[in-house]
Design a protein around this motif. Sequence first.
Motif, mmCIF file in Angstrom:
data_model
loop_
_atom_site.group_PDB
_atom_site.id
_atom_site.type_symbol
_atom_site.label_atom_id
_atom_site.label_comp_id
_atom_site.label_asym_id
_atom_site.label_seq_id
_atom_site.Cartn_x
_atom_site.Cartn_y
_atom_site.Cartn_z
ATOM 1 N N TYR A 84 -8.939 19.609 4.128
ATOM 2 C CA TYR A 84 -7.726 19.029 3.786
ATOM 3 C C TYR A 84 -6.851 18.592 4.946
ATOM 4 N N SER A 135 -11.961 16.611 -4.088
ATOM 5 C CA SER A 135 -10.636 16.861 -3.643
ATOM 6 C C SER A 135 -9.740 15.945 -3.882
ATOM 7 N N GLY A 136 -8.799 16.281 -4.757
ATOM 8 C CA GLY A 136 -7.825 14.890 -5.168
ATOM 9 C C GLY A 136 -6.506 15.375 -4.541
ATOM 10 N N ARG A 137 -5.517 14.631 -5.005
ATOM 11 C CA ARG A 137 -4.132 15.107 -4.298
ATOM 12 C C ARG A 137 -3.587 16.249 -4.920
ATOM 13 N N ARG A 138 -3.977 16.707 -6.172
ATOM 14 C CA ARG A 138 -3.268 17.861 -6.691
ATOM 15 C C ARG A 138 -4.607 18.843 -7.065
ATOM 16 N N ALA A 166 1.345 20.125 -2.165
ATOM 17 C CA ALA A 166 1.777 18.660 -2.146
ATOM 18 C C ALA A 166 1.707 18.341 -0.603
ATOM 19 N N ARG A 167 1.213 17.092 -0.401
ATOM 20 C CA ARG A 167 0.854 16.789 1.003
ATOM 21 C C ARG A 167 2.277 17.045 1.877
#
Length: 174
Positions: A84, A135-138, A166-167
Amino acid sequence: MSRPKPEPVQQVKQRRDGALKMLVEGIPYAQFLGIGFDRRGDELTGVLSYDDKLIGNPMLPAIHGGVTAAFLEVTAIIELSWSYLWDDIEAGRIDFDALTPESLPRLPKTIDFTVDYLRSGLPRDAYARARVNRSGRRYASVHVEAWQDNRTRIFAQATGHFLMPARDDTSPNG
């Protein structure tokens, strides 16, 4: 037009090693259990160094199931965090010297974690590798396998689902 001079390889290695050290130190239980990581490029191998305190059944003797599960989960979280944060690490966007425990990038949170115990963990060092399936945003899904003397003789494996930070929360200020 000339290309910019590449960054010295030693500087890249130091930044990667600093990032990995920072991630592992963000999990005090990993330090208590003696979990470390061997890094080759972007590939990580978790290492559970043998210690008598890890034995759950002295009659066999075998590594405690909770230690095995924790080793697998820590390996999954570190691998997921590593992948990530890889772009930020490579670009030098994280200043490791300026980080404090309060400003470390946030780690993924475990939603569920299922362990398959395939055989007893022997009283010796153990190794684990994790693979990020999605692996997605959430949300992320990770599979991890552990072995001891022979990579093909897995003694435990697990699949975990994680809530990704959260990014914005991964920045040193956030």
